[in-house]
Design a protein around this motif. Structure first.
Motif, short mmCIF file in Angstrom:
data_model
loop_
_atom_site.label_atom_id
_atom_site.label_comp_id
_atom_site.label_asym_id
_atom_site.label_seq_id
_atom_site.Cartn_x
_atom_site.Cartn_y
_atom_site.Cartn_z
N GLN A 165 17.24 29.96 65.72
CA GLN A 165 16.79 28.58 65.56
C GLN A 165 17.56 27.71 66.51
O GLN A 165 18.77 27.84 66.67
CB GLN A 165 17.05 28.12 64.13
CG GLN A 165 15.96 28.59 63.20
CD GLN A 165 16.25 28.16 61.80
OE1 GLN A 165 17.35 28.37 61.31
NE2 GLN A 165 15.29 27.56 61.17
N GLU A 166 16.86 26.83 67.13
CA GLU A 166 17.51 25.99 68.11
C GLU A 166 18.17 24.79 67.47
O GLU A 166 19.12 24.25 67.97
CB GLU A 166 16.48 25.47 69.09
CG GLU A 166 16.24 26.42 70.21
CD GLU A 166 15.36 25.75 71.21
OE1 GLU A 166 14.18 26.07 71.21
OE2 GLU A 166 15.85 24.88 71.92
N ALA A 167 17.63 24.34 66.38
CA ALA A 167 18.13 23.12 65.77
C ALA A 167 18.15 23.31 64.27
O ALA A 167 17.37 24.10 63.74
CB ALA A 167 17.23 21.95 66.13
N PRO A 168 19.00 22.64 63.62
CA PRO A 168 19.00 22.76 62.16
C PRO A 168 17.70 22.22 61.61
O PRO A 168 17.16 21.25 62.13
CB PRO A 168 20.20 21.91 61.75
CG PRO A 168 20.44 20.99 62.88
CD PRO A 168 19.99 21.70 64.11
N SER A 169 17.21 22.85 60.59
CA SER A 169 15.95 22.38 60.03
C SER A 169 16.18 21.86 58.63
O SER A 169 17.29 21.93 58.10
CB SER A 169 14.95 23.51 60.01
OG SER A 169 15.42 24.49 59.13
N TRP A 198 23.37 25.95 65.48
CA TRP A 198 22.84 24.92 66.37
C TRP A 198 23.84 24.53 67.45
O TRP A 198 23.55 23.71 68.32
CB TRP A 198 22.48 23.66 65.56
CG TRP A 198 23.56 23.22 64.60
CD1 TRP A 198 23.67 23.56 63.29
CD2 TRP A 198 24.69 22.39 64.89
NE1 TRP A 198 24.78 23.00 62.73
CE2 TRP A 198 25.42 22.27 63.70
CE3 TRP A 198 25.13 21.74 66.05
CZ2 TRP A 198 26.61 21.52 63.62
CZ3 TRP A 198 26.30 20.99 65.96
CH2 TRP A 198 27.03 20.89 64.75
N THR A 257 22.83 24.90 71.17
CA THR A 257 21.86 23.88 71.57
C THR A 257 22.56 22.55 71.77
O THR A 257 22.32 21.83 72.75
CB THR A 257 20.78 23.75 70.50
OG1 THR A 257 20.37 25.05 70.10
CG2 THR A 257 19.60 22.97 71.00
N ALA A 258 23.42 22.21 70.81
CA ALA A 258 24.12 20.93 70.88
C ALA A 258 24.95 20.87 72.15
O ALA A 258 24.94 19.86 72.86
CB ALA A 258 25.02 20.76 69.66
N PHE A 291 22.59 15.06 64.40
CA PHE A 291 22.03 15.82 65.51
C PHE A 291 20.89 15.03 66.16
O PHE A 291 20.88 14.77 67.36
CB PHE A 291 21.53 17.17 64.99
CG PHE A 291 21.01 18.08 66.05
CD1 PHE A 291 21.82 19.10 66.58
CD2 PHE A 291 19.71 17.96 66.52
CE1 PHE A 291 21.33 19.95 67.55
CE2 PHE A 291 19.23 18.81 67.49
CZ PHE A 291 20.04 19.82 68.02
N GLN A 349 22.03 17.33 60.32
CA GLN A 349 20.73 17.17 60.95
C GLN A 349 20.46 15.73 61.36
O GLN A 349 19.87 15.46 62.40
CB GLN A 349 19.60 17.74 60.11
CG GLN A 349 19.54 17.29 58.69
CD GLN A 349 18.41 18.01 57.93
OE1 GLN A 349 17.84 18.95 58.46
NE2 GLN A 349 18.12 17.57 56.73
#
Lengths: 664, 395
Positions: free
Chosen positions: B380-384, B261, B264-265, B229, B226
């Motif tokens: 989920q678009e991005a790691p949370s 992710w 998205t990446a 990212f 994260q």
């Protein structure tokens, strides 16, 4: 259950107000004592039920009952208790409820303390009060109901606008409304007099204590609002000619005129038509102010046009009451006999002069307030009429008034000799001249106007006591005699003197702060120093502090006065969490009558903090002057020596209370 | 029931206010003329007082008192020219009608506007209700109260942090994670988690402080996904697109193939590459991308404006494709754009239209289907940050 009972009580109050509007008036028209006697009881009942509704709403605020939309929108459980309570009137619905509460309070006061007023007049007055209550209760129930519910209740409220979370707001609106709405009584008296057809000096005597009470509350309310804006908004200005301020100032000017013309009507039975008209106009201006502030028309004419429900409703109230009373006036006025005659140079003449200027000033402020609205409605252009307009128009109108203020009370009724009056003022004029010259000599780098202004203030302040001075025979009789005479003077005389003195004090403050104010705006970082008017302040750093429902950045300033003593000042910038809204908390240090005022601006690009510092010489005199004026009003109101007592024969009846001969 | 009983009591009280005067009426019916006489006496006293004070002369006082006397006589002669009072019956009738009208009006009005069955919902009483019935907001409230008294309860802050994020209360999430960092700096990924909360609070903008925290995280834990990212995103935001592409490449190279992710990446990397003017790793990027001018404009814009500019470009592309639906490269670019913007529904519609117009090209249909698969619903678009289920809040 409390919420719903509050709602029910409010509807009951409306039902009672309907009866109050009808039966006493019928009784007065038919000369029926039984129906007339219903007025006081119904007025008390209306008050009790509105008070119950208000209490229920307050309880909901105190216990954070967000099942009421109004509470949810304007409160927050973390808010300090004081602001939970003041939040009741810190919003549209609650403040309208406070408005009718105060209206019904005045009705109840007439019921309790008005037993010296003839029954038919009192019945008509209470009926007119009932009509006003009906109009506003309908407005509340139909368009602005504070008892609208939310189910299920949201967990947390939206909080009160942070700038309103202030002790000033705790007292200012109730005071202002006591004044605004207090003039509903004089309006009701005027309407009742026109309905019953009895318009004479006795009427003026009955109405004057109510006008005086309303006037002193309005004065206190405006002064408090001014001080609140001064310290809370962080701009350091004490009057902005803002439409909301003007909305309260116009009734004040009209009410002040009314107070003076009622004096003429009472003593000489002259100016009857004019006094009645002023009573109508004063309350009309209060209604107009309520309309301007409450309809949203000030924010934008178009916003008002898009959501016109409330605005249209108040506009209708305005049309019905102003139009109705003026129609009644048009019917009745021609039948009025002209009262006592008087020469231009006389007490009456001086009071007419006062009225002409006050009424013109009120019209000027009204024009300046409404013109931008008219422009926006007609052309769509948003303009603002600012301080320059009012300074050019309002200022010059006040100067003749202030110049003649000490003279008026020295003139006798009917016809007066100017010469002896001027003779008595000779020493005061000389002193004022000396003050002017001294100020001009000491402040060579300042405009001459400042010296003239201070001279005028001295003239008004000293002149205010000229009548007391003369009546007590100070300097002409033995000190002991003077002293005992001083004690024997009617309180109304002291009231007049204090009120006029207060105007002078206020003027002194205004002139000093306008002419001699100093301002410094600097970007500072820890370790920097700057100065304003000889006060050096060192910026030591910023300390984060958290309050109950806000967090703040408190700047630590160490101030060194020109005489070397050191004190700390702590201006701050606050963020209120619920609305994520910043406010500026100015630091104010009072030195004598003057104040050092420091507020924080934004953080500049290079990380420095913008610090604005003002030296405001004698600024507190502005509000101290207002305190003197209120004090003068209270002293006049407390004059018990001249009460009207109903016949000894009717001793079983309650003793009458009637403060008379009040002057402002 | 209690409510109606209380309402009945209030109504009764209101009726009493109407009826009470009837009981008293007649007893104190004073002669109206008394009021005039009282006024005359008061005026006379006042005038005498003025004489004593020297405000007026004796002669003037006499004239004034005589004037008052004339007024009094005039009033007396005027008498009471009124119509006669109502008959007792008529007056009683009116009052009784009023006494009846008050409860009827009040009841009608209230039933129309009120909610008689709705109980009060005071904060205190709602707090006492059983835990299971309470919505999450109330549980949060209790946790907050607990933490206000025990601000050093790190576990409590860890529970609240992700809940705040999910509720969109980013400022408070920042506060919660700051407290975790203060109390337990050894918590894994705490710095990057705090940074992510800050980024959310500033609406996607990576502030100086957030960036410093991300750097600190990477210094400690170079493999933090994260942190890396968002550092790549940060590089892009600062206009250093070449650095952003380098970071994305490193991140994508080290990723597990199933990482949520990754898509998205990839798209962010493609965008960064486009901005940087580098050759992207897919053939599609040779298609006309934003002009250099557009890219420079976009870099100068705020996040919101940039978003608006991008969606404007996408809109135009979508309009163009509606005119010429056989432009396969165009469709691919539109699909990628929707993937980046996370617009699942519009992507599905676009894929549908594209396949309908170009159904003969099997390879293209496969590609479009794959594009749609890249953005499954609720992905989920991005790691949370470390995920904490809301169940934990009920502990």
């Amino acid at each position: 259950m409390i919420n719903e009972l509050g709602h029910f009580a409010l509807v009951l109050a409306l039902a009672l107000a309907l009866v109050q509007g009808a039966l006493p008036a019928i009784g007065a028209a038919r000369g029926d004592n039984r129906l007339m006697a219903m007025g006081p009881s119904l007025a008390l009942g209306t008050f009790v039920f509105i008070a119950l509704a208000f209490g229920a709403l307050t309880a909901a605020y105190v216990t954070s009952d967000f099942s009421l939309v109004n509470v949810w929108e304007n409160s927050h459980s973390a808010k300090p208790m004081l602001f939970k309570v003041t939040g009741v009137w810190g919003n549209h619905e609650g403040s309208m409820l406070l408005w009718v509460l105060i209206l019904s309070l005045f009705g109840a006061m007439i019921a309790l303390f008005g037993s010296n007023i003839p029954p038919d007049l009192r019945a008509n007055v209470l009926s007119v009060q009932g009509w006003i209550a009906i109009a506003f209760l309908l407005f509340i129930l139909l368009t602005s109901n504070p008892f609208e519910r939310l189910d299920p209740a949201p967990f947390e409220g939206n909080d009160l606008n942070p700038v309103l979370q202030d002790i000033g707001l705790a007292i200012h609106p109730p005071m202002l409304y006591l004044g605004y709405v207090g003039f509903s009584v004089t309006f009701s008296f005027a309407a009742a007099a026109m309905i019953s057809g009895r318009i004479d000096s006795a009427w003026a005597r009955w109405v004057r204590p109510w006008a005086l009470a309303a006037w002193l509350f309005l004065t206190a309310g405006i002064a408090m609002g001014s001080y609140w804006a001064y310290y809370e908004l962080g701009w350091g200005g004490w009057w902005f000619w803002d439409p909301v301020e003007n909305a309260s100032f116009i009734p004040w000017l009209a009410g002040t005129a009314l107070l003076h013309s009622a004096l003429v009507m009472e003593k000489r039975e002259a100016l009857k038509i004019w006094t009645i008209l002023l009573a109508i106009i004063t309350f009309s201006m209060s209604l107009l102010g309520t309309f301007l502030v409450r309809s949203g028309v000030l924010t934008s004419v178009h916003a008002f046009a898009n959501d016109p429900e409330r605005g249209i409703f108040i506009l209708m109230i305005l049309i019905v009451f102003i139009g109705g009373s003026l129609t009644l006036f048009a019917i009745r006025a021609p039948a009025l006999k002209a009262g006592g005659l008087f020469q231009p140079i006389s007490r009456e003449g001086a009071l007419v002069f006062n009225n002409v200027f006050l009424a013109t000033a009120a019209a000027t402020v009204l024009t300046g307030t409404l013109y931008p609205l008219a422009m926006e409605a007609l052309t769509g252009a948003k303009i603002s009429v600012g301080a320059p307009f009012f300074n050019i128009t309002f200022g010059p109108l006040m100067i003749p008034l202030l110049l003649l203020m000490p003279l008026g009370p020295l003139l006798s009724w009917k016809r007066a000799d100017l010469y002896p009056a001027l003779q008595r003022l000779f020493w005061i004029a000389a002193l004022a001249l000396i003050v002017t010259l001294a100020v001009a000599a000491l402040t060579t780098d300042q405009p001459v106007l400042a010296a003239l202004g201070i001279g005028l203030a001295a003239w008004v302040m000293l002149g205010a006591f000229a009548e007391i001075w003369t009546r007590a025979g100070i300097g002409r009789t033995a000190p002991a005699t003077s002293l005992s005479r001083l004690g024997g003077l009617p309180r109304t005389l002291w009231g007049t003197a204090l009120g006029h003195f207060g105007i002078g004090v206020l003027l002194l403050g205004v002139v000093c702060v306008s002419a001699f104010e100093r301002e410094t705006v600097t970007e500072m970082q820890p370790g920097d120093t700057a100065s304003v008017a000889g006060y050096r302040f060192a910026f030591e750093g910023v300390l984060p502090v958290s309050g109950p429902n806000y967090s703040e950045q408190v700047a630590q300033l160490s101030v060194t006065s020109p005489w070397g003593n050191v004190f700390a000042m702590r201006p701050a910038k606050r963020i209120y969490q619920a609305r994520n809204m910043p406010t500026t908390e100015a630091a104010i240090e009072t030195i004598g009558f003057s104040q050092l005022y420091i507020s924080l601006g934004d953080v500049a690009a290079d990380g420095k903090l913008v610090v604005r510092a003002w030296w405001k010489p004698q600024v507190t005199l502005i509000w101290i002057g207002a305190i003197f004026m209120v004090l003068g009003g209270a002293v006049s109101l407390s004059d018990r020596r001249l009460r009207v007592g109903i016949a000894e024969r009717a001793k079983s009846r309650r003793k009458q209370a009637e403060p008379a001969d009040a002057s402002a | 029931m209690v409510f109606w009983f209380a309402a009945a009591c209030l109504t009764l009280l209101a009726i009493l206010f109407v009826l009470m005067p009837l009981a008293r009426a007649g007893r104190d019916a004073a002669d109206p003329f008394e009021y005039d006489k009282a006024m005359f006496r008061a005026r006379r006293r006042e005038i005498e007082n003025d004489v004593a004070l020297g405000r007026i002369s004796g002669d003037a006082a006499k004239a004034a008192i005589a004037e008052e006397g004339r007024k009094l006589i005039a009033r007396a002669e005027q008498g009471a020219p009124r119509t006669g009072p109502l008959s007792l019956g008529a007056a009683r009738m009116l009052v009784l009608v009023a006494a009846l009208a008050v409860p009827l009006l009040a009841l009608g009005g209230y039933l129309y506007a009120g909610n008689p069955g709705l109980p009060d919902q005071r904060l205190a009483s709602r707090l006492d209700a059983s835990l299971a019935d309470q919505p999450i907001a109330e549980l949060i409230r209790r946790a907050e109260t607990h933490l206000a008294d025990n601000p050093d309860d790190v576990q409590g802050w860890k529970v609240l942090g992700p809940i705040y994020t999910r509720m969109g209360r980013y400022q408070e999430a920042v506060q919660a994670w700051s407290n975790v960092l203060r109390l337990a700096p050894e918590t894994p990924e705490i710095r990057s988690t705090l940074a992510i909360a800050m980024i959310a609070a500033s609406q996607g903008l990576i502030t100086e402080r957030a960036r410093a925290l991300l750097d600190a995280e990477v210094a400690d834990n170079p493999e933090s996904v994260q942190a890396n990212f968002y550092l790549a995103v940060a590089a892009g935001q600062q206009g250093d697109h070449a650095e952003a592409v380098r970071r994305w490449d490193r991140l994508i190279a080290g990723a597990e193939p199933q990482a949520p992710w990754l898509a998205t990446a990839r798209s962010l990397r493609a965008k960064a590459a486009g901005f940087a003017g580098l050759e992207a790793d897919t053939a599609a990027d040779t298609a006309p991308g934003p002009s250099r001018q557009q890219v420079e404009d976009a870099a100068a814009l705020s996040t919101d404006d940039r978003q608006a500019m991008i969606s404007g470009m996408v809109e135009r592309l979508s309009d163009r494709l509606a005119q010429s639906p056989t432009d396969k490269e165009g469709w691919k670019r539109l699909a990628r754009a929707y993937i980046v913007l996370g617009e699942r529904d519009r992507l599905a519609r676009a894929v549908e239209t594209a396949i309908a117009a170009n159904g003969d090209d099997a390879a293209f249909v496969g590609e479009m289907r794959a594009a749609l698969a890249q953005l499954p619903p609720h992905q989920q678009e991005a790691p949370s940050g470390p995920s904490n289920d809301t169940e934990e809040a009920r502990e």
